[in-house]
Design an enzyme around this catalytic site. Sequence first.
Site, short mmCIF file in Angstrom:
data_model
loop_
_atom_site.label_atom_id
_atom_site.label_comp_id
_atom_site.label_asym_id
_atom_site.label_seq_id
_atom_site.Cartn_x
_atom_site.Cartn_y
_atom_site.Cartn_z
N GLU A 127 -12.12 -18.09 -38.71
CA GLU A 127 -13.33 -18.28 -37.62
C GLU A 127 -13.55 -19.69 -36.92
O GLU A 127 -11.76 -19.80 -36.95
CB GLU A 127 -13.83 -18.93 -39.34
CG GLU A 127 -13.95 -18.10 -40.45
CD GLU A 127 -15.00 -18.65 -41.36
OE1 GLU A 127 -14.72 -20.11 -42.18
OE2 GLU A 127 -15.02 -17.57 -43.08
N PRO A 128 -13.63 -20.62 -36.72
CA PRO A 128 -14.23 -20.90 -35.63
C PRO A 128 -12.58 -22.58 -36.09
O PRO A 128 -11.92 -23.02 -34.44
CB PRO A 128 -14.97 -22.13 -35.43
CG PRO A 128 -15.81 -20.55 -35.41
CD PRO A 128 -15.40 -19.97 -36.63
N GLN A 279 22.99 -7.73 -7.97
CA GLN A 279 23.97 -7.88 -9.48
C GLN A 279 22.32 -8.65 -10.16
O GLN A 279 22.39 -8.37 -10.90
CB GLN A 279 24.80 -8.95 -9.36
CG GLN A 279 25.10 -9.10 -10.17
CD GLN A 279 26.43 -9.66 -9.95
OE1 GLN A 279 26.43 -10.87 -9.60
NE2 GLN A 279 27.76 -9.23 -11.09
N GLN A 340 8.94 -10.60 -11.19
CA GLN A 340 9.84 -10.68 -10.44
C GLN A 340 10.60 -9.46 -9.40
O GLN A 340 10.68 -9.61 -9.03
CB GLN A 340 10.85 -11.56 -11.40
CG GLN A 340 11.13 -12.61 -10.82
CD GLN A 340 10.66 -13.86 -10.04
OE1 GLN A 340 9.36 -14.07 -10.38
NE2 GLN A 340 11.16 -13.87 -9.26
N GLU A 367 -2.76 -11.76 -34.58
CA GLU A 367 -2.17 -11.04 -36.07
C GLU A 367 -1.05 -11.90 -35.68
O GLU A 367 -0.07 -11.85 -37.14
CB GLU A 367 -1.72 -9.50 -35.84
CG GLU A 367 -2.78 -8.71 -35.90
CD GLU A 367 -2.90 -7.42 -35.83
OE1 GLU A 367 -2.06 -7.29 -36.69
OE2 GLU A 367 -3.83 -6.66 -35.62
N THR A 369 0.62 -15.54 -35.04
CA THR A 369 1.26 -16.86 -34.11
C THR A 369 2.23 -16.48 -33.84
O THR A 369 3.03 -16.22 -35.66
CB THR A 369 0.82 -17.67 -32.78
OG1 THR A 369 1.71 -18.72 -34.37
CG2 THR A 369 -0.43 -18.19 -32.88
N1 COS Z 1 1.13 -9.96 -48.87
C1 COS Z 1 0.99 -10.68 -49.96
N2 COS Z 1 0.32 -11.75 -50.63
C2 COS Z 1 0.72 -13.16 -50.14
C3 COS Z 1 1.54 -12.71 -48.71
C4 COS Z 1 1.60 -11.49 -48.15
N3 COS Z 1 2.22 -11.16 -47.03
N4 COS Z 1 1.84 -14.07 -47.48
C5 COS Z 1 1.21 -14.91 -48.86
N5 COS Z 1 0.47 -13.87 -50.48
C6 COS Z 1 -0.17 -14.52 -51.18
C7 COS Z 1 0.93 -15.82 -52.00
O1 COS Z 1 1.94 -14.78 -52.71
C8 COS Z 1 -0.03 -16.51 -52.25
O2 COS Z 1 -0.20 -16.11 -53.67
P1 COS Z 1 -0.54 -16.98 -54.75
O3 COS Z 1 -2.48 -17.24 -54.68
O4 COS Z 1 -0.46 -16.00 -55.97
O5 COS Z 1 0.11 -18.72 -55.27
C9 COS Z 1 -1.26 -16.75 -51.15
O6 COS Z 1 -0.54 -15.64 -50.66
C10 COS Z 1 -0.80 -17.92 -50.08
O7 COS Z 1 0.14 -17.91 -49.95
P2 COS Z 1 1.08 -19.20 -49.19
O8 COS Z 1 1.44 -20.68 -49.83
O9 COS Z 1 2.38 -18.82 -48.45
O10 COS Z 1 -0.32 -19.98 -47.98
P3 COS Z 1 -0.58 -20.39 -46.68
O11 COS Z 1 -1.67 -21.07 -47.07
O12 COS Z 1 0.77 -21.59 -46.54
O13 COS Z 1 -0.18 -19.34 -45.64
C11 COS Z 1 0.66 -18.14 -43.90
C12 COS Z 1 0.01 -19.16 -45.68
C13 COS Z 1 0.55 -19.35 -43.18
C14 COS Z 1 1.44 -17.14 -43.66
C15 COS Z 1 -1.24 -16.94 -43.46
O14 COS Z 1 -1.90 -18.40 -43.92
C16 COS Z 1 -0.97 -16.48 -42.09
O15 COS Z 1 -0.31 -15.49 -42.46
N6 COS Z 1 -1.38 -16.96 -41.43
C17 COS Z 1 -2.02 -16.50 -40.03
C18 COS Z 1 -3.48 -15.67 -40.63
C19 COS Z 1 -3.08 -14.76 -39.05
O16 COS Z 1 -2.45 -13.86 -39.01
N7 COS Z 1 -4.46 -14.86 -38.35
C20 COS Z 1 -4.46 -13.94 -37.44
C21 COS Z 1 -6.27 -12.66 -37.57
S1 COS Z 1 -5.88 -11.39 -37.34
S2 COS Z 1 -6.42 -11.55 -35.43
#
Ligand code: COS
Length: 385
Positions: A127-128, A279, A340, A367, A369
């Site tokens: 989201e934004p 090289q 390059q 997906e 960063t």
């Molecule tokens: N598979 C299954 N469950 C997962 C998981 C995974 N890969 N990663 C985390 N979880 C679960 C955790 O086990 C935790 O579960 P509980 O609710 O039972 O505690 C929950 O999700 C929250 O996990 P966590 O505390 O690690 O979450 P955070 O908010 O700290 O964030 C990150 C985790 C930063 C890793 C996550 O928000 C992320 O991947 N962000 C990037 C998002 C992204 O890729 N966006 C691009 C979108 S597509 S263009």
Amino acid sequence: MDLQLTEEHKMIRDAARDFAQKEIAKVAAHFDETGEFPYETINKMGQLGFMGIEVPEEYGGVGMDTVAYVLALEEINKVDAAHGTIMSVNNSLYCHGILKFGTEEQKQKYLAPIAGGEKVGAYSLTEPMSGSDAGTMRSRAVRDGDEYIINGTKSWVSSGPAASYIVTFVMTDPEAGHRGITAFIVETDKPGFHTGRKEDKLGIRASATCELHFEDYRCPVENRLGEEGQGFKIAMTVLDAGRVGIAAQALGIAEGAYEASLEYARERQAFGGPIGQLQGIQWKIADMKCRIEASRLLMYQAALAKNASKETGARYTTEASIAKLYASEAAMFCAHQAVQIHAGMGYSKELPIERFFRDAKITEIYEGTSEIQRLVIARNELGLR
Ligand code: COS
């Protein structure tokens, strides 16, 4: 790690290579220039089975494994990453989630048209005001009898302007934080759904990206994917699959840039011979090749872990993040070196090199960063999560 490719793997790899060279290469520059969505080639890719490679035949796919998927995706991306993005969104972000978490009715209804390439699928988490910190979304779904009423704005939705169905993540219980997020299969031809402005992007320009606006959109309960509150885990599980695909995409881009560079280094003359004899160019070729082969091994490791997970249910989060992180940085490195090596010609739109350079960048961003991949890998290694 067993890297033996089966005859089936070689067949789909060769079919994708052939299609990319014969059908995509001739239109890639046009779609990059115009930013139009390449419906016709995508439809043909669907007919060849590239849009639902891991979807079982009973749901309209070709029922192959993850190695088959990454091989095909790599070949498409060697030629054009925009087609590659649309393919990976359909396969990993859309079909994978419905296959893993959908009901039988949802699989019957929502997989075949996407796997067959008649329609386009998408995935909407961002989201934004919530990107990397995906659990902080503001869009709201409120249950009203047999429906949920959805309001809010989603952003950066790849294939959004073209999609018929979108797996969308919305907050149903804001008090519960990430445990209050729920996933829905949204049909885009229903009242209350609008696509917003299409993004004017640096690269992968033919894979349309836009905002989504929900205004009292009524989503039937039967379109909820998984349980209420399970959305964040579904989103993360699907992203693990998606990141294996992005590793394949990045590898393909790196190889496209590398193969063009090899050819150029053999042909372009300077200082009394082909520049490949110098090289300075040789070191670039060696550095590119090492990164490509390392990316390939990490991609296979992640693909095999994803395959194994189908039996064991084990997570392959670390393998996926390592492959995505390494391969995307390798793609950026290789595309940079390719410009390059080609020098002026690398900067010109006459060759696809500058397109590889622009396209490579997104693999370090979407997906998750590179910074998020490092965070995921380190947290898992340290046992923090
Ligand atoms: N598979 C299954 N469950 C997962 C998981 C995974 N890969 N990663 C985390 N979880 C679960 C955790 O086990 C935790 O579960 P509980 O609710 O039972 O505690 C929950 O999700 C929250 O996990 P966590 O505390 O690690 O979450 P955070 O908010 O700290 O964030 C990150 C985790 C930063 C890793 C996550 O928000 C992320 O991947 N962000 C990037 C998002 C992204 O890729 N966006 C691009 C979108 S597509 S263009």
